[in-house]
Structure formats: C-alpha cells, structure tokens
Design a protein around this motif. Structure first.
Motif, PDB file in Angstrom:
ATOM      1  N   LEU A   1      -1.975 -21.588   9.451  1.00 27.40           N
ATOM      2  CA  LEU A   1      -2.521 -22.239   8.544  1.00 27.40           C
ATOM      3  C   LEU A   1      -2.692 -21.538   7.222  1.00 27.40           C
ATOM      4  N   ARG A   2      -3.134 -20.321   7.258  1.00 29.21           N
ATOM      5  CA  ARG A   2      -3.535 -19.578   5.826  1.00 29.21           C
ATOM      6  C   ARG A   2      -1.930 -19.317   5.307  1.00 29.21           C
TER       7      ARG A   2
ATOM      8  N   ASP B   1      -2.857 -19.109  15.139  1.00 33.33           N
ATOM      9  CA  ASP B   1      -2.845 -20.475  14.519  1.00 33.33           C
ATOM     10  C   ASP B   1      -3.605 -20.204  13.174  1.00 33.33           C
ATOM     11  N   SER B   2      -4.635 -19.490  13.112  1.00 33.11           N
ATOM     12  CA  SER B   2      -5.167 -19.429  11.862  1.00 33.11           C
ATOM     13  C   SER B   2      -4.239 -18.846  10.749  1.00 33.11           C
TER      14      SER B   2
ATOM     15  N   ARG C   1       7.462 -26.379   7.693  1.00 29.81           N
ATOM     16  CA  ARG C   1       7.214 -26.037   9.098  1.00 29.81           C
ATOM     17  C   ARG C   1       8.611 -25.033   9.516  1.00 29.81           C
TER      18      ARG C   1
ATOM     19  N   ILE D   1     -10.604 -28.348   9.122  1.00 30.15           N
ATOM     20  CA  ILE D   1      -9.453 -28.081   9.739  1.00 30.15           C
ATOM     21  C   ILE D   1      -9.476 -26.407  10.112  1.00 30.15           C
ATOM     22  N   SER D   2      -9.577 -25.665   9.156  1.00 30.68           N
ATOM     23  CA  SER D   2      -9.770 -24.234   9.475  1.00 30.68           C
ATOM     24  C   SER D   2     -10.624 -23.707  10.302  1.00 30.68           C
TER      25      SER D   2
ATOM     26  N   HIS E   1       0.650 -21.528   5.188  1.00 32.81           N
ATOM     27  CA  HIS E   1       0.870 -22.905   4.944  1.00 32.81           C
ATOM     28  C   HIS E   1       0.016 -23.151   3.466  1.00 32.81           C
ATOM     29  N   VAL E   2      -1.195 -22.967   3.669  1.00 28.30           N
ATOM     30  CA  VAL E   2      -1.964 -23.067   2.517  1.00 28.30           C
ATOM     31  C   VAL E   2      -1.830 -22.182   1.398  1.00 28.30           C
TER      32      VAL E   2
ATOM     33  N   LEU F   1     -10.254 -29.311   4.328  1.00 28.81           N
ATOM     34  CA  LEU F   1      -9.460 -27.919   4.734  1.00 28.81           C
ATOM     35  C   LEU F   1     -10.424 -27.131   5.664  1.00 28.81           C
TER      36      LEU F   1
ATOM     37  N   VAL G   1      -9.170 -24.969  13.734  1.00 26.67           N
ATOM     38  CA  VAL G   1      -8.015 -24.136  14.212  1.00 26.67           C
ATOM     39  C   VAL G   1      -8.484 -22.716  14.519  1.00 26.67           C
TER      40      VAL G   1
END
Length: 165
Positions: free
Chosen positions: A110-111, A106-107, A120, A92-93, A113-114, A89, A96
């Motif tokens: 991602l945060r 994008d970050s 989505r 990936i972070s 979703h985490v 993770l 991104v």
C-alpha cells in the motif's frame, strides 16, 4: 458493421460517419460512471481512421478520399478521477495493517502504491534488484513496456529491503 456491410469502402461520406457515431452514442449502455457515449464515438472514429489508413496504404483508396480524416473526434471531458481523502487513506491503511494473512507485506505494498502511484503490474513485477537503496529509487516495469526509476521515501526503501519475500 450491420449498416454498411454491403457497401464498398469508398462509399461512406464524412457526414454518414458522423451519423453513425451519433447512433453509437445513442445505443451505449448507460452506467453510473458513463460519459454519454463519448468514448464509444471516439473509439469508432479511431477504428475507422485505422481502417481507412490501411486502405490508403494498400492502394484501395486515395489519401484525399479518406472520409474518416474529415470527421472530428469528440473532445474528451476532464477526468472524474480524484485522489483519496487523507481520512479515507488512513482508514484503509489501518485495515490493511491489522488484517489479512501478511499485514506487513500488505502495508508495504500500500505504501509503495501511495508513494509511487505505480500500477498493480508494476508492483507485481518488482524484484529485490529493482531497489536502489543508495538513491532511494525503485525500478518499475509497467503497462506498455514502460520502465521508470521512481523515488521512494527512505523508510519505504529500507522496509522493502528488510521484508522477506
């Protein structure tokens, strides 16, 4: 169905349905993440139960004559899904945050979703009005008309409000 196209709805027996489910399992396309055709057999039995429920409701057969109800669905195996390892993770972070057309957005996504494990579609359906800054909540509208308030961290809530959309 190829095998039963010529038969009346009241002809197949539970044992014939079980044999058909085994044939379906045997003919399944083998994939790396396959589960041996269990889902194919389960979906076949669910579809037949639906068909026979309609036949009962429409008066074509008696409820006691429903052979699909006397066939057990295959038990589901435990899920093979697992959370990402912390190191993966982090990788990936990092990617991104350092690439793409809008690394900030994008970050942020991602945060989101985490922290919320939202789908989505839930992220795509977000509007500025869906963020409650006071309680650090976000309103998610997801698959199957599911609507839920999900808590988020204070930093994510603040960043979400500040990011220009």
């Amino acid at each position: 169905m190829e095998q039963w196209g010529h038969r009346r709805i009241d002809e197949p027996s539970p044992s014939e349905i079980e044999r058909l489910a085994e044939e379906v399992k045997a003919r399944v396309v083998i994939r790396r993440n396959g589960r041996g055709g269990r889902s194919a057999a389960e979906h076949l039995i669910a579809a037949l139960r639906c068909l026979y429920r309609r036949a009962v409701a429409d008066g074509f057969i008696a409820e006691a004559a429903n052979p699909a109800l006397r066939v057990a669905k295959p038990r589901r195996l435990p899920s093979t899904r697992r959370a990402l390892a912390d190191a993966r993770l982090a990788e990936i972070s990092e990617v991104v945050a350092s690439s793409g057309d809008d690394p900030g957005l994008d970050s942020l996504l991602l945060r989101l979703h985490v922290e919320t494990a939202c789908r989505r579609g839930g992220a795509l359906a977000l509007r500025p009005v869906d963020l409650d800054r006071e309680q650090c909540l976000v309103l998610l509208r997801e698959k199957g008309e599911t609507v839920r308030w999900q808590p988020v961290s204070t930093p994510l809530g603040q960043d979400g409000v500040r990011h220009p959309v």
